[in-house]
Design a protein around this motif. Structure first.
Motif, mmCIF file in Angstrom:
data_model
loop_
_atom_site.group_PDB
_atom_site.id
_atom_site.type_symbol
_atom_site.label_atom_id
_atom_site.label_comp_id
_atom_site.label_asym_id
_atom_site.label_seq_id
_atom_site.Cartn_x
_atom_site.Cartn_y
_atom_site.Cartn_z
ATOM 1 N N PRO A 1 0.830 -1.213 0.000
ATOM 2 C CA PRO A 1 0.000 0.000 0.000
ATOM 3 C C PRO A 1 0.858 1.253 0.000
ATOM 4 N N ASP A 2 0.296 2.331 -0.512
ATOM 5 C CA ASP A 2 1.004 3.612 -0.558
ATOM 6 C C ASP A 2 0.638 4.419 0.685
ATOM 7 N N THR A 3 1.066 3.936 1.870
ATOM 8 C CA THR A 3 0.666 4.590 3.112
ATOM 9 C C THR A 3 1.378 5.920 3.332
ATOM 10 N N ILE A 4 2.495 6.164 2.630
ATOM 11 C CA ILE A 4 3.211 7.423 2.840
ATOM 12 C C ILE A 4 2.375 8.609 2.373
ATOM 13 N N THR A 5 1.557 8.403 1.319
ATOM 14 C CA THR A 5 0.666 9.466 0.866
ATOM 15 C C THR A 5 -0.403 9.743 1.908
ATOM 16 N N THR A 6 -0.916 8.689 2.535
ATOM 17 C CA THR A 6 -1.900 8.854 3.597
ATOM 18 C C THR A 6 -1.299 9.631 4.761
ATOM 19 N N VAL A 7 -0.068 9.274 5.138
ATOM 20 C CA VAL A 7 0.592 9.936 6.262
ATOM 21 C C VAL A 7 0.779 11.425 5.994
ATOM 22 N N SER A 8 1.102 11.785 4.748
ATOM 23 C CA SER A 8 1.338 13.190 4.423
ATOM 24 C C SER A 8 0.094 14.043 4.630
ATOM 25 N N HIS A 9 -1.084 13.407 4.642
ATOM 26 C CA HIS A 9 -2.333 14.125 4.896
ATOM 27 C C HIS A 9 -2.951 13.694 6.224
ATOM 28 N N GLY A 10 -2.113 13.115 7.114
ATOM 29 C CA GLY A 10 -2.632 12.592 8.376
ATOM 30 C C GLY A 10 -3.325 13.631 9.229
ATOM 31 N N LEU B 1 -8.988 -6.875 -6.662
ATOM 32 C CA LEU B 1 -9.264 -5.650 -5.894
ATOM 33 C C LEU B 1 -9.979 -5.984 -4.592
ATOM 34 N N VAL B 2 -11.015 -6.795 -4.685
ATOM 35 C CA VAL B 2 -11.745 -7.200 -3.477
ATOM 36 C C VAL B 2 -10.824 -7.995 -2.552
ATOM 37 N N ALA B 3 -10.031 -8.901 -3.130
ATOM 38 C CA ALA B 3 -9.134 -9.724 -2.323
ATOM 39 C C ALA B 3 -8.106 -8.873 -1.589
ATOM 40 N N ALA B 4 -7.531 -7.868 -2.266
ATOM 41 C CA ALA B 4 -6.518 -7.009 -1.640
ATOM 42 C C ALA B 4 -7.094 -6.270 -0.436
ATOM 43 N N ILE B 5 -8.317 -5.766 -0.573
ATOM 44 C CA ILE B 5 -8.953 -5.041 0.534
ATOM 45 C C ILE B 5 -9.285 -5.978 1.687
ATOM 46 N N VAL B 6 -9.857 -7.145 1.362
ATOM 47 C CA VAL B 6 -10.282 -8.093 2.400
ATOM 48 C C VAL B 6 -9.074 -8.681 3.134
ATOM 49 N N ILE B 7 -8.006 -8.992 2.417
ATOM 50 C CA ILE B 7 -6.813 -9.570 3.051
ATOM 51 C C ILE B 7 -6.251 -8.620 4.098
ATOM 52 N N ARG B 8 -6.146 -7.344 3.765
ATOM 53 C CA ARG B 8 -5.604 -6.390 4.744
ATOM 54 C C ARG B 8 -6.536 -6.239 5.939
ATOM 55 N N LEU B 9 -7.841 -6.132 5.684
ATOM 56 C CA LEU B 9 -8.802 -6.013 6.785
ATOM 57 C C LEU B 9 -8.691 -7.199 7.733
ATOM 58 N N ALA B 10 -8.718 -8.407 7.172
ATOM 59 C CA ALA B 10 -8.700 -9.604 8.006
ATOM 60 C C ALA B 10 -7.378 -9.754 8.745
ATOM 61 N N LEU C 1 -4.192 -10.017 13.617
ATOM 62 C CA LEU C 1 -2.906 -9.831 14.283
ATOM 63 C C LEU C 1 -3.000 -8.840 15.429
ATOM 64 N N PHE C 2 -3.637 -7.692 15.187
ATOM 65 C CA PHE C 2 -3.724 -6.683 16.230
ATOM 66 C C PHE C 2 -4.673 -7.120 17.342
ATOM 67 N N GLY C 3 -5.677 -7.929 16.999
ATOM 68 C CA GLY C 3 -6.583 -8.442 18.030
ATOM 69 C C GLY C 3 -5.862 -9.367 18.994
ATOM 70 N N ARG C 4 -4.932 -10.181 18.482
ATOM 71 C CA ARG C 4 -4.140 -11.055 19.344
ATOM 72 C C ARG C 4 -3.274 -10.228 20.288
ATOM 73 N N LEU D 1 -9.133 -0.212 12.862
ATOM 74 C CA LEU D 1 -9.967 -0.070 11.668
ATOM 75 C C LEU D 1 -9.351 0.931 10.694
ATOM 76 N N LEU D 2 -8.809 2.032 11.219
ATOM 77 C CA LEU D 2 -8.164 3.017 10.348
ATOM 78 C C LEU D 2 -6.947 2.423 9.642
ATOM 79 N N VAL D 3 -6.119 1.686 10.400
ATOM 80 C CA VAL D 3 -4.938 1.067 9.796
ATOM 81 C C VAL D 3 -5.349 0.066 8.714
ATOM 82 N N SER D 4 -6.381 -0.714 8.993
ATOM 83 C CA SER D 4 -6.806 -1.734 8.031
ATOM 84 C C SER D 4 -7.406 -1.119 6.773
ATOM 85 N N TRP D 5 -7.912 0.113 6.876
ATOM 86 C CA TRP D 5 -8.561 0.760 5.725
ATOM 87 C C TRP D 5 -7.580 1.600 4.900
#
Length: 490
Positions: free
Chosen positions: A123-132, A312-321, A326-329, A372-376
């Motif tokens: 994911p391109d999270t650096i772009t998200t961070v720049s508008h955090g 596209l659906v798989a990429a979104i669902v894999i990150r969510l799950a 992992l974070f729930g554990r 939820l924010l991280v997963s999205w």
């Protein structure tokens, strides 16, 4: 592709970005859509660059720029989630999307399917961070996403290189693949560290902001190409070089010299411009390829678009799950830790010692809202497009890979990118404690400056506050920038 075409693309990109920013729309999304539409203009020639040049020219400076503004202390405090997202999740995503791709497009072959998986994984999270700040992301979420963006690019491109080598017939056993992965990581970091030390030594002897800035602009390209020359990770070399130069030059008194503040001021102004120009070019370039890659598709338009939709659906669902699992554990383990802290005095003392070594950072997992924010934040962006454009011509299904990468980038930007701000507001995460803490830290920093006469003393005191972990790097950088500007103004 000639110079006139490049200048035209960038010039139009500047105009589009200006309009998009005024309307609160992600400029990259608008540029890709308009460029893709423009590719269908009759008589428009195909604009092509050598695949090796795409990664070598675009990725190093973007990664260097992202790393130079990151907080090393915050990354260390959140190392476990960063490693999980930046390495484990990328490996998982690459494998899952590779298997799905080979099932959807069996004639592509398994090795080429894993090339596609590596292209789509980071994911391109650096772009998200720049508008955090605009989105309303908590500080810890921003730190985790920053660390992820620096690490997942290196992981994905290393996997990309291994997969491309497999397509060409090189040996790719499990042991060989793991060994190559470890070699590329260690050797890449070593190259970055060596070049960072050399750059710091040379900067002290140049005494000229223009020459020093030129040296730093060349550093990410040098680190990337030197590492790639010995088949190491160019991405990790760039990240380590960036951390080494930026952290030492900004905070370590041993690396201060006359005129260093002028170089810092100049670099702070140069890097955002370079980032914008490169991102604009890549978004436009990949969009302008759409008509031509559709024409050359081996698997048919319908089948390719169907595969893109499923992926596209798989990429979104894999990150969510994966993120929630992992974070729930960790949240469950944290509750167990807290119960043990309440009843075990010896364990509590060890825990407090461990906290002090980490700069006072408590062991706190992300809340459900933060998770939820991280997963999205799984939007694909500049690296996916650049890697897709860099796929060699002899890889089966190269055109399909580029189409799928473009569709998934657009899809995640439309689905996740346009809803992240609304989700943050809907979750109503209370940031008042963070704002109070940041304000208090800045007030203390201002008091440090006010209590010391002279630029060198103020500058050294702020650097020492970071070394002693009394202040985070972001706050210190802001204050140092103010001190630098006052010093430059005389």
């Amino acid at each position: 592709m000639n110079g006139v075409e490049i200048l035209l693309i960038i010039g139009l990109g500047i105009a589009v970005s200006a309009i998009a920013k005024r309307r609160g729309i992600e400029p990259g999304l608008v540029i890709v859509v308009l460029a893709a539409a423009a590719s269908f203009i009759p008589g428009l020639p195909r604009l092509e660059l050598e695949s090796e040049l795409i990664l070598a020219i675009v990725v190093p400076p973007l990664l260097y720029s992202g790393a130079r503004t990151a907080s090393f202390t915050s990354l260390g405090a959140n190392l476990r989630p960063i490693l999980t997202l930046g390495v484990l999740l990328v490996l998982l995503t690459t494998a899952a999307l590779g298997v799905i791709s080979s099932w959807l497009l069996p004639s592509m072959g398994l090795a080429a399917a894993f090339v596609l998986g590596a292209v789509l994984a980071p994911p391109d999270t650096i772009t998200t961070v720049s508008h955090g700040g605009e989105i309303g992301l908590p500080k810890r979420v921003t730190s985790i996403l920053t660390g992820e963006s620096l690490l997942n690019d290196a992981t994905a491109l290393t996997l990309f290189t291994i997969a491309v080598a497999a397509v060409s017939g090189e040996s790719t056993t499990w042991a060989g693949g793991i060994g190559k992965f470890l070699y590329t990581a260690v050797a890449g970091m070593a190259i970055g560290g060596i070049l960072a030390a050399g750059a710091l030594w040379l900067r002290k002897r140049l005494h000229n902001p223009a020459l020093e800035t030129s040296l730093v602009l060349l550093l990410p390209f040098t680190a990337f190409l030197a590492a790639e020359e010995i088949h190491a990770s160019g991405i990790l070399a760039v990240v380590v070089a960036s951390f080494g130069v930026t952290t030492n030059l900004t905070f370590d008194p041993r690396h201060q010299y006359e005129g260093a503040h002028l170089t810092r001021i100049q670099e702070d102004r140069v890097w955002p411009v370079l980032d914008f120009l490169l991102e604009t070019f890549v978004f436009a370039y990949i969009g302008l390829q759409l008509r031509f890659v559709l024409t050359d598709l081996e698997f048919g338009l319908g089948r390719t678009l169907l595969a893109a939709g499923v992926l596209l659906v798989a990429a979104i669902v894999i990150r969510l799950a994966a993120v929630f699992l992992l974070f729930g554990r960790w949240a469950l383990k944290d509750r167990q830790w807290k119960r043990r802290l309440e009843r075990d005095l010896v364990f509590r003392q060890r825990y407090e010692t461990w906290r002090e070594r980490r700069g006072g950072q408590p062991f706190e997992p992300l809340s459900g809202k933060e998770t939820l924010l991280v997963s999205w934040t799984g939007m694909r962006g500049i690296l996916t497009l650049a890697a897709a454009a860099a796929v060699p011509e002899d890889v089966p299904g190269r055109d399909a890979i580029q189409v799928i990468a473009l569709v998934i980038t657009l899809g995640t930007l439309l689905i996740q990118g346009t809803t992240l701000r609304a989700m943050s507001r809907w979750l109503k995460i209370d940031l008042r404690a963070e704002e109070t803490s940041a304000g208090e830290m800045r007030r203390q920093g201002a008091e440090i400056i006010a209590g010391i006469d002279g630029y060198d003393g103020q500058r050294t005191a702020l650097g020492q506050a970071v070394m002693d972990r009394r202040m985070d790097e972001a706050t210190a950088r802001d204050l140092i920038a103010e001190v630098d500007l006052r010093q430059a103004a005389g």
